[in-house]
Scaffold this active site. Structure first.
Site, PDB file in Angstrom:
ATOM      1  CB  ALA A 164      -0.949  -0.002   1.194  1.00 15.48           C
ATOM      2  CB  THR A 165       4.203   2.136   1.390  1.00 10.35           C
ATOM      3  OG1 THR A 165       3.841   2.026   2.770  1.00 10.35           O
ATOM      4  CG2 THR A 165       5.202   3.277   1.235  1.00 10.35           C
TER       5      THR A 165
ATOM      6  CG  ASN B 259      -3.122   4.189  10.325  1.00  7.42           C
ATOM      7  OD1 ASN B 259      -3.590   5.190   9.779  1.00  7.42           O
ATOM      8  ND2 ASN B 259      -1.929   4.195  10.883  1.00  7.42           N
TER       9      ASN B 259
ATOM     10  CD  GLN C  37      -5.427  -0.540   9.215  1.00  5.89           C
ATOM     11  OE1 GLN C  37      -6.144  -1.457   9.587  1.00  5.89           O
ATOM     12  NE2 GLN C  37      -4.137  -0.507   9.485  1.00  5.89           N
TER      13      GLN C  37
ATOM     14  CB  SER D 224      -2.178  -3.509   2.363  1.00  5.39           C
ATOM     15  OG  SER D 224      -1.281  -4.357   3.034  1.00  5.39           O
TER      16      SER D 224
ATOM     17  CG  HIS E 100       1.032  -6.508   5.593  1.00 10.12           C
ATOM     18  ND1 HIS E 100       1.258  -6.167   6.907  1.00 10.12           N
ATOM     19  CD2 HIS E 100       1.156  -5.365   4.890  1.00 10.12           C
ATOM     20  CE1 HIS E 100       1.513  -4.869   6.991  1.00 10.12           C
ATOM     21  NE2 HIS E 100       1.456  -4.359   5.785  1.00 10.12           N
TER      22      HIS E 100
ATOM     23  CB  THR F 180       9.556 -10.304 -12.607  1.00 11.96           C
ATOM     24  OG1 THR F 180      10.461 -10.126 -13.693  1.00 11.96           O
ATOM     25  CG2 THR F 180       9.001 -11.721 -12.627  1.00 11.96           C
TER      26      THR F 180
ATOM     27  CB  CYS G  38       4.222   3.605  10.038  1.00  6.80           C
ATOM     28  SG  CYS G  38       3.250   2.269   9.357  1.00  6.80           S
TER      29      CYS G  38
END
Length: 404
Positions: A75-76, A155, A183, A203, A205, A243, A328
Site C-alpha cells: 500500500a505504501t 489506522n 484498513q 495491501s 498483509h 516481474t 510506522c
C-alpha cells in the site's frame, strides 16, 4: 491460551493457513514457478493464469473490473504511485492537492515530497471525532486543485470517512479522488462500481495475506491516467514495471477471496469482542475512547488511560502485543500525530493504547486482557505522583514546573 496475546492486527496479520498453502504452489520446480511475462511456454502461461485469477478475486471484493487492478509491492507503493503518478500527469491543470492531517505517513510524506517539487498541499484538520468536515473540504477546493487524498478508515482510531460524499464532491469539480483503503478492505463493503473514487490503495498483509504485495485500483471509466514511477519492461499496463511475484499475488488473491466469503460473520464476531473489551475497561476513572464506536471499524479500539505514561503501560502489558500510535511511527517517542490532530493534549495522546483485533482473537484472550489492563493501570497509578495530585484536586495544567 498462549502468551503473549497478539492484539496488533492493524499493524500486520498472520498469513491465513489457506493462503500459505496456496502460495506454496507457486515456488518450487514441481509448482507453477514460471514468469507470467514468458509468453512462449506453458510455465509462463500457467503463471499468467494464476495472476489473472488473483486479479479477479481482488476486483470481485471491491466491485472493480480486473483490468483496473495494478499490482504493487504494498500500500505504501500504491499511495506513492497514485499521488505522484496523478500529480505528475495532471500538473498542467493545476498544482494544488488536498489531504488530511490524519492520513498514513505514506500519503503525508508523499505529499511533502511533492511540495518540495513545487506543488501546493492543503492539510485539513479533522473534527474532534476524527471525521473530515465536508464543508471544510469544499472550502479548500480551488480552480487549480487536481487531487484529493482522504483515507477510508484511519489506522490508529478506526474512524470511517464518508468516501461516497467526498467522491461526489470531487467528481462534480473534475478533481481526482484517491482513497487509501488499507484498513477498510475486507472489513467494510467497498463497491467501486458505485463509488466515485478514481484511485484506491490496497495491501495484502492487513487481511491475512503476505507482506510485500499490494495493489492500486486505477479507474477506466472515466479513464484516469497516472505516470509510472518504476520503469523497465512495461508490466501492469505500463503503470508498474517489474516481474510479478506470482506466489505473493496468488496469496493476496486467496486472502481477498476468503475476506469476501467471511467478512460479514467475521466483523460481527469482532464487533462483539471489541465491545466486550471496551465494556470491561470503560468504568475505570479517567479512561477515554479515541474515535467512535458507532462510526468506526469493528476491529480497532483506541483508548487513553490518563495519568499513565504510554511507554510504561506498554512495558506493564508485556503479555499483550499492542501499540501506542501506529507501527510506522512508534519507533519514535513522539505522541501520535493522529491523536494530536484531534486536539488531544500531549499527555493524553501519550497515554493511549491501540487494541486491534482479528481472525484469531478469542473471547478468553479478551477477558485476560481486561484483567491485565485493570491491574496494570491500578499499579501504575499507585506509583504516579500526578495521579496523587489529581486525586487531591490539584489542577495539574496550572502547575509551573521548574526548568532544570
Amino acid at each position: 491460551m498462549k502468551l503473549p496475546i497478539y492484539l496488533d492486527y492493524s499493524a500486520t496479520t498472520p498469513v491465513d493457513p489457506r493462503v500459505a498453502e496456496k502460495m506454496m504452489q507457486f515456488l518450487t520446480l514441481d509448482g507453477t514457478f514460471g514468469n507470467p511475462a514468458s509468453r512462449s511456454h506453458r510455465f509462463g502461461w500457467q503463471a499468467e493464469e494464476a495472476v489473472d485469477i488473483a486479479r479477479n478475486q481482488i476486483a470481485e471484493l471491491v466491485g472493480a473490473d480486473p483490468r483496473e487492478i495494478v499490482f504493487t509491492s504494498g500500500a505504501t507503493e500504491s499511495d506513492n504511485l497514485a499521488i505522484k503518478g496523478a500529480a505528475n500527469f495532471y500538473q498542467k491543470k493545476g498544482k494544488h492537492i488536498i489531504t488530511s492531517k490524519t492520513e498514513h505517513k505514506a500519503v503525508l510524506d508523499t505529499c511533502r515530497q511533492l511540495e518540495r517539487e513545487g506543488f501546493e498541499v492543503t492539510y485539513l484538520a479533522p473534527q474532534s471525532n476524527g471525521i473530515i468536515s465536508l464543508q471544510a473540504l469544499e472550502a479548500a477546493m480551488r480552480e487549480d486543485t487536481i487531487l484529493v487524498s482522504i483515507m477510508h478508515v484511519n489506522n490508529e482510531i478506526g474512524v470511517v470517512q464518508d468516501i461516497e460524499a467526498i467522491g461526489e464532491m470531487c467528481r462534480a469539480r473534475g478533481i481526482i479522488y484517491h482513497v487509501d483503503a488499507t484498513q477498510s478492505v475486507g472489513k467494510l463493503p467497498i463497491d467501486l462500481s458505485k463509488l466515485k473514487v478514481d484511485l484506491m490503495s490496497f495491501s495484502g498483509h492487513k487481511i491475512y495475506g503476505p507482506k510485500g504485495i499490494g495493489a492500486l485500483y486505477v479507474r477506466r471509466k472515466p479513464r484516469i491516467r497516472i505516470e509510472a514511477q518504476i520503469h523497465g519492461g512495461g508490466h501492469e499496463r505500463g503503470m508498474r514495471s517489474g516481474t510479478l511475484p506470482v506466489h505473493q499475488i496468488a496469496g493476496m488473491g486467496e486472502a481477498y477471496r476468503i475476506a469476501k466469503e467471511e467478512m460479514a460473520s467475521e466483523m460481527a464476531r469482532l464487533r462483539t469482542l471489541r465491545d466486550r473489551l471496551w465494556n470491561g475497561v470503560k468504568d475505570m476513572e479517567e479512561v477515554y475512547l479515541n474515535g467512535s464506536l458507532e462510526n468506526g471499524v469493528p476491529n480497532i479500539l483506541n483508548v487513553s488511560f490518563n495519568y499513565v505514561e504510554g511507554e510504561s503501560l506498554i512495558m506493564a502489558l508485556k503479555d499483550l502485543a499492542v501499540s501506542s500510535g501506529s507501527a510506522c511511527t512508534s519507533a519514535s517517542l513522539e505522541p501520535s500525530y493522529v491523536l494530536r490532530a484531534l486536539g488531544m493534549t500531549d499527555e493524553l495522546a501519550h497515554s493511549s493504547i491501540r487494541f486491534s483485533l482479528g481472525r484469531f482473537t478469542t473471547e478468553e484472550e479478551i477477558d485476560y486482557t481486561i484483567q491485565l489492563v485493570r491491574k496494570s493501570i491500578g499499579r501504575l497509578r499507585d506509583l504516579s505522583p500526578l495521579w496523587d495530585m489529581f486525586k487531591q484536586g490539584v489542577d495539574i495544567n496550572s502547575i509551573e514546573w521548574a526548568h532544570h
